[in-house]
Design a protein around this motif. Sequence first.
Motif, PDB file in Angstrom:
ATOM      1  N   ASP A   1       0.595  -1.358  -0.027  1.00 20.20           N
ATOM      2  CA  ASP A   1      -0.121  -0.094   0.409  1.00 20.20           C
ATOM      3  C   ASP A   1       0.675   1.297  -0.370  1.00 20.20           C
ATOM      4  O   ASP A   1       0.487   1.963  -0.383  1.00 20.20           O
ATOM      5  N   SER A   2       1.878   0.715   1.006  1.00 22.95           N
ATOM      6  CA  SER A   2       3.238   2.592   0.502  1.00 22.95           C
ATOM      7  C   SER A   2       3.863   2.209  -0.247  1.00 22.95           C
ATOM      8  O   SER A   2       4.343   3.397  -0.753  1.00 22.95           O
ATOM      9  N   SER A   3       4.051   1.504  -1.264  1.00 19.19           N
ATOM     10  CA  SER A   3       4.944   1.637  -2.193  1.00 19.19           C
ATOM     11  C   SER A   3       3.696   1.588  -3.474  1.00 19.19           C
ATOM     12  O   SER A   3       4.776   1.577  -4.910  1.00 19.19           O
ATOM     13  N   ALA A   4       2.407   1.594  -3.371  1.00 13.29           N
ATOM     14  CA  ALA A   4       1.400   0.976  -5.078  1.00 13.29           C
ATOM     15  C   ALA A   4       2.024   2.303  -5.969  1.00 13.29           C
ATOM     16  O   ALA A   4       1.761   2.012  -6.652  1.00 13.29           O
ATOM     17  N   HIS A   5       2.661   3.651  -5.240  1.00 14.97           N
ATOM     18  CA  HIS A   5       2.842   4.633  -6.060  1.00 14.97           C
ATOM     19  C   HIS A   5       4.368   4.593  -7.225  1.00 14.97           C
ATOM     20  O   HIS A   5       4.457   5.225  -7.848  1.00 14.97           O
ATOM     21  N   LEU A   6       5.201   3.453  -6.762  1.00 16.62           N
ATOM     22  CA  LEU A   6       6.251   3.755  -7.507  1.00 16.62           C
ATOM     23  C   LEU A   6       5.858   2.094  -8.266  1.00 16.62           C
ATOM     24  O   LEU A   6       6.263   1.988  -9.602  1.00 16.62           O
ATOM     25  N   LEU A   7       4.472   1.781  -8.655  1.00 14.33           N
ATOM     26  CA  LEU A   7       4.509   0.231  -9.342  1.00 14.33           C
ATOM     27  C   LEU A   7       3.437   0.727 -10.400  1.00 14.33           C
ATOM     28  O   LEU A   7       2.199   1.187  -9.707  1.00 14.33           O
ATOM     29  N   THR A   8       3.113   0.056 -10.978  1.00 15.49           N
ATOM     30  CA  THR A   8       2.307  -0.215 -12.412  1.00 15.49           C
ATOM     31  C   THR A   8       2.089  -1.538 -13.117  1.00 15.49           C
ATOM     32  O   THR A   8       3.346  -1.884 -12.970  1.00 15.49           O
ATOM     33  N   VAL A   9       1.287  -1.061 -13.483  1.00 17.31           N
ATOM     34  CA  VAL A   9       0.369  -2.804 -14.510  1.00 17.31           C
ATOM     35  C   VAL A   9      -0.173  -2.235 -15.775  1.00 17.31           C
ATOM     36  O   VAL A   9      -1.039  -1.644 -15.431  1.00 17.31           O
ATOM     37  N   ASN A  10       1.062  -2.337 -16.320  1.00 17.80           N
ATOM     38  CA  ASN A  10       0.097  -2.809 -18.455  1.00 17.80           C
ATOM     39  C   ASN A  10      -0.943  -4.175 -18.646  1.00 17.80           C
ATOM     40  O   ASN A  10       0.225  -4.668 -18.734  1.00 17.80           O
ATOM     41  N   PRO A  11      -2.248  -4.053 -18.424  1.00 21.14           N
ATOM     42  CA  PRO A  11      -2.192  -5.744 -18.147  1.00 21.14           C
ATOM     43  C   PRO A  11      -2.289  -6.154 -20.083  1.00 21.14           C
ATOM     44  O   PRO A  11      -2.702  -6.988 -19.814  1.00 21.14           O
ATOM     45  N   ALA A  12      -2.431  -4.614 -20.822  1.00 20.19           N
ATOM     46  CA  ALA A  12      -1.902  -5.635 -22.232  1.00 20.19           C
ATOM     47  C   ALA A  12      -1.247  -6.754 -22.320  1.00 20.19           C
ATOM     48  O   ALA A  12      -0.226  -7.411 -23.214  1.00 20.19           O
ATOM     49  N   LEU A  13       0.003  -6.223 -21.900  1.00 22.79           N
ATOM     50  CA  LEU A  13       1.325  -6.911 -21.424  1.00 22.79           C
ATOM     51  C   LEU A  13       1.441  -8.550 -21.269  1.00 22.79           C
ATOM     52  O   LEU A  13       1.886  -9.806 -21.117  1.00 22.79           O
ATOM     53  N   ILE A  14      -0.231  -9.119 -20.460  1.00 21.21           N
ATOM     54  CA  ILE A  14      -0.703 -10.386 -20.009  1.00 21.21           C
ATOM     55  C   ILE A  14      -0.335 -11.570 -21.189  1.00 21.21           C
ATOM     56  O   ILE A  14      -1.179 -11.170 -21.905  1.00 21.21           O
ATOM     57  N   ARG A  15      -0.047 -12.059 -20.492  1.00 17.04           N
ATOM     58  CA  ARG A  15       0.164 -13.243 -21.629  1.00 17.04           C
ATOM     59  C   ARG A  15      -1.108 -14.503 -21.877  1.00 17.04           C
ATOM     60  O   ARG A  15      -1.372 -15.058 -20.514  1.00 17.04           O
ATOM     61  N   LYS A  16      -1.758 -15.122 -22.224  1.00 18.49           N
ATOM     62  CA  LYS A  16      -3.376 -14.521 -22.673  1.00 18.49           C
ATOM     63  C   LYS A  16      -2.915 -16.212 -22.992  1.00 18.49           C
ATOM     64  O   LYS A  16      -1.990 -16.561 -23.892  1.00 18.49           O
ATOM     65  N   LYS A  17      -3.582 -17.650 -22.158  1.00 17.78           N
ATOM     66  CA  LYS A  17      -3.252 -18.919 -22.315  1.00 17.78           C
ATOM     67  C   LYS A  17      -4.920 -19.456 -22.878  1.00 17.78           C
ATOM     68  O   LYS A  17      -5.836 -18.594 -22.935  1.00 17.78           O
ATOM     69  N   ASP A  18      -4.844 -19.939 -24.033  1.00 17.99           N
ATOM     70  CA  ASP A  18      -5.318 -21.179 -24.928  1.00 17.99           C
ATOM     71  C   ASP A  18      -6.129 -22.480 -23.753  1.00 17.99           C
ATOM     72  O   ASP A  18      -5.020 -23.325 -23.550  1.00 17.99           O
TER      73      ASP A  18
END
Length: 184
Positions: free
Chosen positions: A110-127
């Motif tokens: 919670d205190s370090s969330a401003h240092l991290l980001t996530v791009n969901p487009a980079l998720i490797r989707k599986k079949d």
Amino acid sequence: MLLYHYEQKGLWVLTTLIILLVVLPRQFSGGRDTFFLLEEIILPDTNFSQIPEKQYSVLELNQADSLSLIRIKGIGPYYARRILTYRERLGGFHTVNQLKELNMTYFNIDSSAHLLTVNPALIRKKDFEALTFKEILKHPYLEYEDVVLIFQARKKYGAVTYDTLRKHRVLPFHKLKKIKPYFR
């Protein structure tokens, strides 16, 4: 009242310091008010609004390597390895809050969330069709019973996709919601 030995010693040290730091400098300076043999102490004018704040670069969790993770306060080599292993098992992070699933005692997400980001487009989707039983079982959100249900649905409905699982309610809604970003 009698003074104890350590009290006498303390008074002697205090008297010596006063003589060395106040009396003697006045003697050598010719009567001018000096302290510690300094003419005058000049303190710089400090204005806290002029001090620049540290600029932190935001780290993308789905692209970060262990060296960049270690730069964040609270993440050492052990936590960096755990984060990367979990990211590999998942296929990528969907939100920063998924780090809470790792139960890291010495790192406050919670205190370090401003240092991290996530791009969901980079998720490797599986079949589902391309994966074996063991490969699906490695996903952290699916348990053995869930994978058995998925393979039973594969036998019953043919090709299994996320939409097939949702339509036929093969898995509970909360599980479907968790695995949605990771499977086609």
